[in-house]
Design a protein around this motif. Structure first.
Motif, PDB file in Angstrom:
ATOM      1  N   LEU A  82       0.807  -1.215   0.000  1.00 50.42           N
ATOM      2  CA  LEU A  82       0.000   0.000   0.000  1.00 50.42           C
ATOM      3  C   LEU A  82       0.840   1.265   0.000  1.00 50.42           C
ATOM      4  CD1 LEU A  82      -2.718  -1.025   2.628  1.00 50.42           C
ATOM      5  CD2 LEU A  82      -2.838  -1.164   0.133  1.00 50.42           C
ATOM      6  N   GLY A  83       2.122   1.137   0.377  1.00 50.51           N
ATOM      7  CA  GLY A  83       2.892   2.368   0.459  1.00 50.51           C
ATOM      8  C   GLY A  83       4.343   2.269   0.072  1.00 50.51           C
ATOM      9  N   ALA A  84       4.889   1.088  -0.125  1.00 50.80           N
ATOM     10  CA  ALA A  84       6.326   0.948  -0.370  1.00 50.80           C
ATOM     11  C   ALA A  84       6.754   1.688  -1.627  1.00 50.80           C
ATOM     12  CB  ALA A  84       6.694  -0.526  -0.486  1.00 50.80           C
ATOM     13  N   GLY A  85       7.816   2.484  -1.488  1.00 52.78           N
ATOM     14  CA  GLY A  85       8.414   3.136  -2.642  1.00 52.78           C
ATOM     15  C   GLY A  85       7.720   4.400  -3.103  1.00 52.78           C
ATOM     16  N   VAL A  86       6.788   4.945  -2.321  1.00 54.52           N
ATOM     17  CA  VAL A  86       6.082   6.156  -2.732  1.00 54.52           C
ATOM     18  C   VAL A  86       6.441   7.289  -1.784  1.00 54.52           C
ATOM     19  CG1 VAL A  86       3.848   7.216  -3.203  1.00 54.52           C
ATOM     20  CG2 VAL A  86       4.180   4.772  -3.632  1.00 54.52           C
ATOM     21  N   ALA A  87       7.343   8.160  -2.223  1.00 53.87           N
ATOM     22  CA  ALA A  87       7.697   9.372  -1.493  1.00 53.87           C
ATOM     23  C   ALA A  87       8.039   9.128  -0.027  1.00 53.87           C
ATOM     24  CB  ALA A  87       6.556  10.394  -1.597  1.00 53.87           C
ATOM     25  N   GLY A  88       8.692   8.028   0.264  1.00 52.28           N
ATOM     26  CA  GLY A  88       9.083   7.736   1.632  1.00 52.28           C
ATOM     27  C   GLY A  88       7.987   7.140   2.486  1.00 52.28           C
ATOM     28  N   ILE A  89       6.793   6.973   1.939  1.00 52.78           N
ATOM     29  CA  ILE A  89       5.702   6.376   2.703  1.00 52.78           C
ATOM     30  C   ILE A  89       5.962   4.877   2.825  1.00 52.78           C
ATOM     31  CG2 ILE A  89       3.234   5.903   2.753  1.00 52.78           C
ATOM     32  CD1 ILE A  89       2.831   8.494   1.190  1.00 52.78           C
ATOM     33  N   GLU A  90       6.053   4.375   4.041  1.00 52.51           N
ATOM     34  CA  GLU A  90       6.383   2.981   4.282  1.00 52.51           C
ATOM     35  C   GLU A  90       5.416   2.412   5.310  1.00 52.51           C
ATOM     36  OE1 GLU A  90       7.322  -0.104   3.493  1.00 52.51           O
ATOM     37  OE2 GLU A  90       9.246   0.781   2.928  1.00 52.51           O
ATOM     38  N   THR A  91       4.674   1.393   4.917  1.00 49.47           N
ATOM     39  CA  THR A  91       3.622   0.840   5.780  1.00 49.47           C
ATOM     40  C   THR A  91       3.992  -0.502   6.398  1.00 49.47           C
ATOM     41  OG1 THR A  91       2.601  -0.137   3.806  1.00 49.47           O
ATOM     42  CG2 THR A  91       1.784   2.015   4.520  1.00 49.47           C
ATOM     43  N   VAL A  92       5.239  -0.945   6.230  1.00 49.94           N
ATOM     44  CA  VAL A  92       5.594  -2.286   6.670  1.00 49.94           C
ATOM     45  C   VAL A  92       6.001  -2.359   8.131  1.00 49.94           C
ATOM     46  CG1 VAL A  92       8.034  -2.147   6.036  1.00 49.94           C
ATOM     47  CG2 VAL A  92       6.878  -4.359   5.996  1.00 49.94           C
ATOM     48  N   PHE A  93       6.457  -1.253   8.705  1.00 53.53           N
ATOM     49  CA  PHE A  93       7.123  -1.347  10.002  1.00 53.53           C
ATOM     50  C   PHE A  93       6.206  -1.239  11.207  1.00 53.53           C
ATOM     51  CE2 PHE A  93      10.695   0.081   7.275  1.00 53.53           C
ATOM     52  CZ  PHE A  93      11.450  -1.064   7.412  1.00 53.53           C
ATOM     53  N   PHE A  94       5.042  -0.657  11.066  1.00 48.27           N
ATOM     54  CA  PHE A  94       4.225  -0.470  12.265  1.00 48.27           C
ATOM     55  C   PHE A  94       3.735  -1.803  12.817  1.00 48.27           C
ATOM     56  CE2 PHE A  94       0.820  -0.770   9.215  1.00 48.27           C
ATOM     57  CZ  PHE A  94      -0.326  -1.132   9.914  1.00 48.27           C
ATOM     58  N   ILE A  95       3.403  -2.751  11.943  1.00 47.95           N
ATOM     59  CA  ILE A  95       2.988  -4.071  12.418  1.00 47.95           C
ATOM     60  C   ILE A  95       4.165  -4.819  13.028  1.00 47.95           C
ATOM     61  CG2 ILE A  95       2.146  -6.339  11.694  1.00 47.95           C
ATOM     62  CD1 ILE A  95       0.346  -4.965   9.684  1.00 47.95           C
ATOM     63  N   VAL A  96       5.339  -4.716  12.393  1.00 48.67           N
ATOM     64  CA  VAL A  96       6.531  -5.380  12.921  1.00 48.67           C
ATOM     65  C   VAL A  96       6.850  -4.875  14.325  1.00 48.67           C
ATOM     66  CG1 VAL A  96       9.027  -5.650  12.640  1.00 48.67           C
ATOM     67  CG2 VAL A  96       7.524  -5.838  10.656  1.00 48.67           C
ATOM     68  N   ILE A  97       6.813  -3.561  14.511  1.00 44.18           N
ATOM     69  CA  ILE A  97       7.174  -2.972  15.803  1.00 44.18           C
ATOM     70  C   ILE A  97       6.167  -3.356  16.884  1.00 44.18           C
ATOM     71  CG2 ILE A  97       7.384  -0.776  17.046  1.00 44.18           C
ATOM     72  CD1 ILE A  97       8.607   0.396  14.468  1.00 44.18           C
ATOM     73  N   ILE A  98       4.875  -3.254  16.572  1.00 46.91           N
ATOM     74  CA  ILE A  98       3.863  -3.581  17.576  1.00 46.91           C
ATOM     75  C   ILE A  98       3.888  -5.067  17.906  1.00 46.91           C
ATOM     76  CG2 ILE A  98       1.389  -3.618  18.069  1.00 46.91           C
ATOM     77  CD1 ILE A  98       1.127  -1.103  16.314  1.00 46.91           C
ATOM     78  N   THR A 222       5.326   5.687   9.854  1.00 49.15           N
ATOM     79  CA  THR A 222       5.317   4.606  10.843  1.00 49.15           C
ATOM     80  C   THR A 222       4.792   5.085  12.183  1.00 49.15           C
ATOM     81  OG1 THR A 222       7.245   3.634   9.737  1.00 49.15           O
ATOM     82  CG2 THR A 222       6.722   2.830  11.940  1.00 49.15           C
ATOM     83  N   ALA A 223       5.240   6.265  12.626  1.00 46.97           N
ATOM     84  CA  ALA A 223       4.792   6.792  13.913  1.00 46.97           C
ATOM     85  C   ALA A 223       3.287   7.063  13.909  1.00 46.97           C
ATOM     86  CB  ALA A 223       5.566   8.064  14.257  1.00 46.97           C
ATOM     87  N   VAL A 224       2.796   7.643  12.825  1.00 44.13           N
ATOM     88  CA  VAL A 224       1.360   7.939  12.732  1.00 44.13           C
ATOM     89  C   VAL A 224       0.537   6.654  12.738  1.00 44.13           C
ATOM     90  CG1 VAL A 224      -0.446   8.860  11.218  1.00 44.13           C
ATOM     91  CG2 VAL A 224       1.644  10.174  11.608  1.00 44.13           C
ATOM     92  N   LEU A 225       0.990   5.641  11.998  1.00 43.37           N
ATOM     93  CA  LEU A 225       0.257   4.375  11.956  1.00 43.37           C
ATOM     94  C   LEU A 225       0.260   3.686  13.324  1.00 43.37           C
ATOM     95  CD1 LEU A 225       1.374   2.991   8.475  1.00 43.37           C
ATOM     96  CD2 LEU A 225      -0.909   3.763   9.134  1.00 43.37           C
ATOM     97  N   ILE A 226       1.361   3.794  14.052  1.00 44.93           N
ATOM     98  CA  ILE A 226       1.390   3.235  15.413  1.00 44.93           C
ATOM     99  C   ILE A 226       0.414   3.992  16.308  1.00 44.93           C
ATOM    100  CG2 ILE A 226       2.820   3.014  17.487  1.00 44.93           C
ATOM    101  CD1 ILE A 226       5.162   2.321  15.662  1.00 44.93           C
ATOM    102  N   LEU A 233      -4.273  -2.855  18.050  1.00 45.71           N
ATOM    103  CA  LEU A 233      -3.365  -3.970  17.762  1.00 45.71           C
ATOM    104  C   LEU A 233      -2.739  -4.539  19.025  1.00 45.71           C
ATOM    105  CD1 LEU A 233      -1.494  -2.943  14.482  1.00 45.71           C
ATOM    106  CD2 LEU A 233      -3.179  -4.747  14.803  1.00 45.71           C
ATOM    107  N   LEU A 234      -2.419  -3.680  19.990  1.00 51.27           N
ATOM    108  CA  LEU A 234      -1.871  -4.186  21.250  1.00 51.27           C
ATOM    109  C   LEU A 234      -2.874  -5.095  21.951  1.00 51.27           C
ATOM    110  CD1 LEU A 234       0.009  -1.103  22.738  1.00 51.27           C
ATOM    111  CD2 LEU A 234       1.025  -3.272  22.058  1.00 51.27           C
ATOM    112  N   THR A 235      -4.125  -4.698  21.940  1.00 48.59           N
ATOM    113  CA  THR A 235      -5.163  -5.515  22.574  1.00 48.59           C
ATOM    114  C   THR A 235      -5.366  -6.822  21.816  1.00 48.59           C
ATOM    115  OG1 THR A 235      -6.304  -3.540  23.396  1.00 48.59           O
ATOM    116  CG2 THR A 235      -7.576  -5.580  23.276  1.00 48.59           C
ATOM    117  N   THR A 236      -5.499  -6.725  20.491  1.00 53.34           N
ATOM    118  CA  THR A 236      -5.741  -7.918  19.673  1.00 53.34           C
ATOM    119  C   THR A 236      -4.572  -8.888  19.739  1.00 53.34           C
ATOM    120  OG1 THR A 236      -7.129  -6.627  18.159  1.00 53.34           O
ATOM    121  CG2 THR A 236      -6.273  -8.735  17.359  1.00 53.34           C
TER     122      THR A 236
END
Length: 253
Positions: A82-98, A222-226, A233-236
């Motif tokens: 959904l976001g990789a490679g578009v103007a620095g938008i990266e959606t992969v890390f928020f799930i990994v971090i949580i 990433t910060a905004v998505l977290i 996600l923490l609850t689930t």
């Protein structure tokens, strides 16, 4: 996590960082980009597989835990598109971090690495950069899993995401910076110049080519998505951790 898995995880992390930062201590660039990538893949992937096998054989990852890992890796691979490679938008890390914060460092490392591998297979993004993407994402998950379980988890993970995004970007740029910058420019790698001089050269390259701006986009995304998904996600994932036999996850705050 067993002593064996801790040892393999530590060795893998050290070797991965060494592979990323080779321009700081290697005296020349006689070896090509693909050769470096192939050597890193041959060295690091067996360690990743070994870590998974040890976790499974010792009970650290049972069938339920493996199922959770597989689902999250597949989900994250799809989300990344959904976001990789578009103007620095990266959606992969928020799930990994949580997920790493809930399930731990070993789980986070494997999730980060496997998410990149699955994503590359889905999108056809297989190239010399793939082992480095996998290891860098694994290191992001490893760090998130080591965060202290105190205070406000969402704020802590957001702060970590800001730092980790720049670290990820820096590592991904450094390993092939000598090839991208060429020779004889003001931001080129200088063979044999030493780590301090080449670190300065690398920072100049990052600043002049817009790498830091790209990393800023990744950090903000990433910060905004977290912030938006953290409580849910923490609850689930906390409930999934209990059902899968992990230690109870942290409460959302």
């Amino acid at each position: 996590m067993t002593k064996q898995s801790r040892a393999i995880l530590a060795v893998t992390a050290i070797l991965a960082i060494a592979a990323f930062t080779w321009p700081l201590y290697v005296g020349d660039t006689g070896v090509g980009e693909r050769a470096i990538a192939q050597a890193s893949l041959m060295l690091l992937m067996p360690l990743l597989v070994g870590l998974i096998l040890i976790e499974v054989s010792t009970g650290g990852l049972g069938s339920r835990q493996v199922a959770v890992l597989a689902v999250l890796a597949a989900l994250n691979a799809v989300v990344r598109m959904l976001g990789a490679g578009v103007a620095g938008i990266e959606t992969v890390f928020f799930i990994v971090i949580i997920a790493a914060y809930v399930f731990g460092a070993s789980f986070g490392f494997v999730l980060g690495a496997s998410s990149m591998l699955v994503s590359a297979l889905l999108t056809g993004g297989v190239g010399p950069w793939l082992p480095f993407q996998a290891m860098a994402a694994g290191l992001v998950g490893l760090g998130a899993g080591l965060l202290p379980r105190v205070g406000r988890p969402r704020v802590l993970m957001m702060a970590y995401a800001l730092v980790a995004s720049f670290v990820y970007g820096g590592l991904m740029t450094m390993w092939n910076w000598p090839f991208m910058a060429g020779t004889g420019t003001a931001v080129s790698y200088i063979p044999g110049a030493g780590p301090i001089t080449n670190s300065i050269q690398f920072l100049k390259y990052e600043a002049l080519t817009g790498g830091l701006l790209w990393d800023t986009g990744r950090a903000i995304t990433t910060a905004v998505l977290i912030w938006l998904t953290g409580p849910a996600l923490l609850t689930t994932l906390g409930r999934a951790a209990v059902r899968a036999g992990f230690a109870e996850g942290p409460k959302a705050r």
